[in-house]
Structure formats: structure tokens, C-alpha cells
Write an enzyme that holds these catalytic residues in place. Structure first.
Site, short mmCIF file in Angstrom:
data_model
loop_
_atom_site.label_atom_id
_atom_site.label_comp_id
_atom_site.label_asym_id
_atom_site.label_seq_id
_atom_site.Cartn_x
_atom_site.Cartn_y
_atom_site.Cartn_z
N SER A 134 -27.43 3.26 -12.80
CA SER A 134 -27.03 2.15 -13.66
C SER A 134 -26.88 2.65 -15.08
CB SER A 134 -28.11 1.05 -13.61
OG SER A 134 -27.90 0.08 -14.63
N TYR A 147 -36.75 -2.48 -12.90
CA TYR A 147 -35.42 -2.08 -12.43
C TYR A 147 -34.93 -0.87 -13.23
CZ TYR A 147 -30.43 -2.32 -11.32
OH TYR A 147 -29.16 -2.01 -10.92
#
Length: 239
Positions: A134, A147
């Protein structure tokens, strides 16, 4: 990498970015197996000609199911895409279970699959591992600490194994999506990249031999980070 006729495994491939990656790899001539947790979504993928494996990658049994599902098959491309968010709150002990599930799915499972499936990849003339991290692996946002930590961990792991495999037949690719329109980001405001467009950049990177695919606005984040990591962190922490 020429994906024509090669067998690809896409985790989390029945929805979101993973589904689009699977569809585009299939369109490019690859044979694709997808994993997922939803029987209905897997059934829909099977109807489109995909191989399917049901398994929850937050569990050891789910990882075993995926490894067993490709036993005896000439796997050439592993795409570790499956991921979940976390409801972790710093002052709420009850959310540690959600944090643990996120860590198992986003970090532990890709490491396990890379390790356990590497012999199959080594057995092919040409092979690749794609770990989907990400933009938040570059600089975290405060609202997604667990996350972000899992994606930063997977980024570090990916860079390390790329070096370990640099003289082998296995290319190691990191794909860094921005905020993408998926079920995970439903209800979140702001500009989002479509799953189709994000997957297109990732698949293009696989086919053209890139080591890192910065999709969409992550290109700008990487530029800012290259100039000033501190500035990138200040921008992203409140994102």
C-alpha cells in the site's frame, strides 16, 4: 514476464483489486486460480473459468488449504493480494483481536505462502512473486495504525527477499495501491482509484518486468518521500 500459458495464484481474487488482477491476467492468457472466503463469490469466479480455493488466510487451516490447492500444479506466479482492515483502537483492549486478524492476514499469510510455495516457483523457467502492499507502507496514517504496520512489514519483507532471490528465476515485485474503490474503503470519502485501473497498472508491471509498481497517486507520494521523508509522513499521518 510473459504470462501466456502460465499458472497464476491470486489470493483474495474473488473481489476488489484481486478480482480485477485475476480477470486481466486471464485476458492476457494466464491460467488463474483465485482464493477467497465467500463461497458465492468463488462460485461466480468459477463460472468465468477460474480455478478456485476456499480459505480464510487469517488461519493456519486457510493457508494449508491454499498450499494444498496448488499441489502438483506448475505454479509460476504468486500474487499475495488478500488483505483486511483493522478496527483497532489504541485505548480499547477489546480491539486487539481485530488487530491480530489483520496481522495474520496481511503479513503472516503472505510470508507463509512465499516460503511454502517458493519450491514450486523455483521449478519453473520463469516465475514471480507479487506482494500487494500500500502507499501507506511508505508513510502511515494515524487512523489505520495496524493496517499500516502490516503493509510496512510486508514492504520490508518484499525488499529483503528480492535481494535474496536476485540471482534466481523468481522475480519479486511490490505493488503499492493508493486508496482504491473496494468494499474495504466503502463509506470513506475522498478521491479513489478504480480497482480496474489499479489492477491494470499492476498487471502491466508484471508483464514488463518491474520490481515496484506505484499505482495512481502513490507515484506522487514516492516523489515527495524521495525529497523529504519527514514531509511525506506529515502529509500522510492525518490522511
Amino acid at each position: 514476464m510473459d504470462v501466456r500459458g502460465k499458472l497464476a495464484l491470486v489470493t483474495g481474487g474473488s473481489d476488489g483489486i484481486g478480482r480485477e488482477i485475476a480477470l486481466q491476467l486471464q485476458a492476457a492468457g494466464a491460467d488463474v486460480i483465485v482464493t477467497g472466503r465467500s463461497v458465492e463469490k468463488l462460485r461466480a469466479m468459477a463460472a468465468l473459468g477460474f480455478g478456485t480455493i476456499a480459505g480464510d488466510l487469517s488461519t493456519a487451516a486457510g493457508v494449508d488449504a491454499v498450499v494444498g490447492g496448488v499441489a502438483g500444479k506448475p505454479l509460476a506466479l504468486l500474487v499475495n493480494n488478500a488483505g483486511v482492515g483493522s478496527e483497532y483502537e489504541l485505548d480499547d483492549v477489546a480491539t486487539l483481536d481485530s488487530a491480530a486478524l489483520c496481522i495474520r492476514t496481511n503479513l503472516d499469510a503472505p510470508i507463509a505462502l512465499c516460503t511454502r510455495l517458493l519450491p514450486k516457483l523455483r521449478a519453473q523457467p520463469e516465475a514471480a512473486i507479487v506482494n500487494v502492499t500500500s502507499g501507506l507502507a511508505i508513510a502511515p496514517r494515524a487512523g489505520g495504525s495496524i493496517y499500516c504496520a502490516t503493509k510496512a512489514g510486508l514492504r520490508s519483507y518484499t525488499q529483503a527477499i528480492r535481494h535474496l532471490l536476485k540471482d534466481s528465476n523468481v522475480r519479486v515485485i511490490e505493488a503499492l495501491p493508493p486508496v482504491v474503490e473496494t468494499n474495504m474503503t466503502a463509506g470513506r470519502g475522498g478521491k479513489k482509484m478504480s480497482a480496474h485501473d489499479c489492477a491494470a497498472e499492476i498487471v502491466h508491471g508484471i508483464r514488463t518486468g518491474k520490481s515496484e509498481v506505484n499505482a495512481g497517486m502513490v507515484k506522487m507520494l514516492q516523489l515527495v518521500h524521495s525529497i523529504s521523508p519527514a514531509l511525506a509522513r506529515r502529509i500522510m499521518i492525518k490522511f
